[in-house]
Structures are given as C-alpha cells and as structure tokens.
Design a protein around this motif. Sequence first.
Motif, PDB file in Angstrom:
ATOM      1  N   GLY A   3       0.702  -1.256  -0.185  1.00  0.00           N
ATOM      2  CA  GLY A   3       0.150  -0.260  -0.155  1.00  0.00           C
ATOM      3  C   GLY A   3       0.582   1.174   0.484  1.00  0.00           C
ATOM      4  N   ALA A   4       2.001   1.289   0.020  1.00  0.00           N
ATOM      5  CA  ALA A   4       2.540   2.433  -0.205  1.00  0.00           C
ATOM      6  C   ALA A   4       2.795   2.581  -0.845  1.00  0.00           C
ATOM      7  N   HIS A   5       3.015   4.519  -1.477  1.00  0.00           N
ATOM      8  CA  HIS A   5       3.647   5.164  -2.763  1.00  0.00           C
ATOM      9  C   HIS A   5       4.939   5.413  -2.737  1.00  0.00           C
ATOM     10  N   CYS A   6       5.314   5.272  -1.935  1.00  0.00           N
ATOM     11  CA  CYS A   6       7.325   5.364  -1.544  1.00  0.00           C
ATOM     12  C   CYS A   6       8.098   5.270  -0.259  1.00  0.00           C
ATOM     13  N   VAL A   7       9.023   5.225  -0.759  1.00  0.00           N
ATOM     14  CA  VAL A   7       9.782   5.093   1.026  1.00  0.00           C
ATOM     15  C   VAL A   7      10.294   6.067   0.682  1.00  0.00           C
ATOM     16  N   ILE A   8      10.903   6.954   2.525  1.00  0.00           N
ATOM     17  CA  ILE A   8      11.929   7.462   2.612  1.00  0.00           C
ATOM     18  C   ILE A   8      12.440   6.886   3.598  1.00  0.00           C
ATOM     19  N   PHE A   9      14.278   7.209   3.328  1.00  0.00           N
ATOM     20  CA  PHE A   9      15.104   6.323   4.411  1.00  0.00           C
ATOM     21  C   PHE A   9      15.134   7.359   5.285  1.00  0.00           C
ATOM     22  N   VAL A  10      15.144   8.482   6.442  1.00  0.00           N
ATOM     23  CA  VAL A  10      16.047   8.644   6.781  1.00  0.00           C
ATOM     24  C   VAL A  10      17.468   8.268   8.034  1.00  0.00           C
ATOM     25  N   ALA A  31      11.027  -3.208  -6.334  1.00  0.00           N
ATOM     26  CA  ALA A  31      11.076  -2.146  -7.661  1.00  0.00           C
ATOM     27  C   ALA A  31      10.398  -0.571  -8.141  1.00  0.00           C
ATOM     28  N   ASN A  32       9.070  -0.865  -7.694  1.00  0.00           N
ATOM     29  CA  ASN A  32       8.312   0.044  -8.496  1.00  0.00           C
ATOM     30  C   ASN A  32       8.103   1.060  -7.782  1.00  0.00           C
ATOM     31  N   LEU A  33       8.688   1.305  -6.371  1.00  0.00           N
ATOM     32  CA  LEU A  33       8.437   2.211  -5.086  1.00  0.00           C
ATOM     33  C   LEU A  33       9.264   3.090  -5.644  1.00  0.00           C
ATOM     34  N   PRO A  34       9.275   4.339  -5.716  1.00  0.00           N
ATOM     35  CA  PRO A  34      10.336   5.012  -5.247  1.00  0.00           C
ATOM     36  C   PRO A  34      10.846   5.809  -4.304  1.00  0.00           C
ATOM     37  N   VAL A  35      12.021   5.912  -4.242  1.00  0.00           N
ATOM     38  CA  VAL A  35      12.788   5.910  -2.748  1.00  0.00           C
ATOM     39  C   VAL A  35      13.164   7.021  -2.372  1.00  0.00           C
ATOM     40  N   LEU A  36      13.164   7.865  -1.733  1.00  0.00           N
ATOM     41  CA  LEU A  36      14.332   9.204  -1.158  1.00  0.00           C
ATOM     42  C   LEU A  36      14.831   8.463   0.084  1.00  0.00           C
ATOM     43  N   ASP A  53      28.856  12.765  -0.880  1.00  0.00           N
ATOM     44  CA  ASP A  53      28.273  12.241  -1.354  1.00  0.00           C
ATOM     45  C   ASP A  53      27.907  10.562  -1.641  1.00  0.00           C
ATOM     46  N   ARG A  54      28.405   9.483  -0.316  1.00  0.00           N
ATOM     47  CA  ARG A  54      28.465   8.404  -0.339  1.00  0.00           C
ATOM     48  C   ARG A  54      27.146   8.279  -0.561  1.00  0.00           C
ATOM     49  N   ALA A  55      25.381   8.478  -0.242  1.00  0.00           N
ATOM     50  CA  ALA A  55      24.783   8.291  -0.295  1.00  0.00           C
ATOM     51  C   ALA A  55      24.101   8.880  -1.621  1.00  0.00           C
ATOM     52  N   ARG A  56      24.284   9.534  -2.298  1.00  0.00           N
ATOM     53  CA  ARG A  56      24.136  10.519  -3.419  1.00  0.00           C
ATOM     54  C   ARG A  56      24.452   9.032  -4.989  1.00  0.00           C
ATOM     55  N   VAL A  57      25.732   8.771  -4.496  1.00  0.00           N
ATOM     56  CA  VAL A  57      26.560   7.642  -5.486  1.00  0.00           C
ATOM     57  C   VAL A  57      26.128   6.897  -5.227  1.00  0.00           C
ATOM     58  N   PHE A  58      25.291   6.201  -4.187  1.00  0.00           N
ATOM     59  CA  PHE A  58      24.885   5.062  -3.920  1.00  0.00           C
ATOM     60  C   PHE A  58      23.381   5.201  -4.306  1.00  0.00           C
ATOM     61  N   ALA A  59      22.648   5.969  -4.178  1.00  0.00           N
ATOM     62  CA  ALA A  59      20.929   6.056  -4.381  1.00  0.00           C
ATOM     63  C   ALA A  59      21.454   5.925  -6.379  1.00  0.00           C
ATOM     64  N   GLU A  60      22.181   6.981  -7.001  1.00  0.00           N
ATOM     65  CA  GLU A  60      22.081   6.835  -8.511  1.00  0.00           C
ATOM     66  C   GLU A  60      22.810   5.077  -8.930  1.00  0.00           C
ATOM     67  N   THR A  61      23.900   4.443  -8.350  1.00  0.00           N
ATOM     68  CA  THR A  61      24.945   3.422  -8.409  1.00  0.00           C
ATOM     69  C   THR A  61      23.111   1.852  -8.217  1.00  0.00           C
ATOM     70  N   PHE A  62      22.271   2.277  -7.198  1.00  0.00           N
ATOM     71  CA  PHE A  62      21.604   1.254  -6.830  1.00  0.00           C
ATOM     72  C   PHE A  62      19.760   1.572  -8.376  1.00  0.00           C
ATOM     73  N   MET A  75      16.749   8.414  -5.029  1.00  0.00           N
ATOM     74  CA  MET A  75      17.307  10.319  -5.405  1.00  0.00           C
ATOM     75  C   MET A  75      18.260   9.661  -3.580  1.00  0.00           C
ATOM     76  N   ALA A  76      18.859  10.483  -3.284  1.00  0.00           N
ATOM     77  CA  ALA A  76      19.167  10.982  -2.105  1.00  0.00           C
ATOM     78  C   ALA A  76      19.473  13.193  -1.739  1.00  0.00           C
ATOM     79  N   SER A  77      19.271  13.273  -0.944  1.00  0.00           N
ATOM     80  CA  SER A  77      19.500  15.118  -0.657  1.00  0.00           C
ATOM     81  C   SER A  77      19.860  14.629   1.105  1.00  0.00           C
ATOM     82  N   GLU A  78      20.194  15.856   1.278  1.00  0.00           N
ATOM     83  CA  GLU A  78      20.164  16.497   2.732  1.00  0.00           C
ATOM     84  C   GLU A  78      19.570  17.031   3.264  1.00  0.00           C
ATOM     85  N   ALA A  79      19.855  17.317   4.499  1.00  0.00           N
ATOM     86  CA  ALA A  79      18.754  18.209   5.142  1.00  0.00           C
ATOM     87  C   ALA A  79      18.555  18.731   6.860  1.00  0.00           C
TER      88      ALA A  79
END
Length: 85
Positions: A3-10, A31-36, A53-62, A75-79
């Motif tokens: 039932g999830a529309h996306c996943v956010i890992f913090v 694989a059909n769920l977007p991930v942040l 850059d570790r999370a960004r590079v990992f996100a692109e590779t994954f 995708m990866a971002s900082e907050a």
Amino acid sequence: YKGAHCVIFVFDITKMWTYEYVEREIVKVPANLPVLILANRADQSHHRVVPKDRARVFAETFMQSRPAGYGAPVMASEASMRNNY
C-alpha cells in the motif's frame, strides 16, 4: 511496503551505522516504489562521519541496478530538522 506510494529512508550524517542500515534495508523495497534517501543533521557538518556524496552515489548506482522498465527513481538529498534546511 504493501500500500505504500514511496519510501523515505532518513539517516544521521554523524552516525555511520544509520547509513549502513539504509544500505541493508533498501534491497527489501519493491522495484516499483520511488525511494528518497535523506541525510539528516546537515547543520552538524563539523561532526560528519558519512561522506557528503556517499548517499547520492549509492542512490544512482542502486537505481541502475533495478529491473528495466520500472522507472521508479532512487534519489538522495540532505536536510536539517533543526534549522528547517
């Protein structure tokens, strides 16, 4: 993830084990769920343990390793929850 529309890992940029948890758990996301992947505590960069850059590079590779045709982005971002960055 039913039932999830996306996943956010913090994760906390000052604690490597929180980032390692993301790397272990992301493979369980369909694989059909977007991930942040969100790096929190950007205001604490002087205590940073996880390279910027570790999370960004990992996100692109994954994302490239996901089956073709799904198109769900990773995708990866900082907050900073402290200063609303």
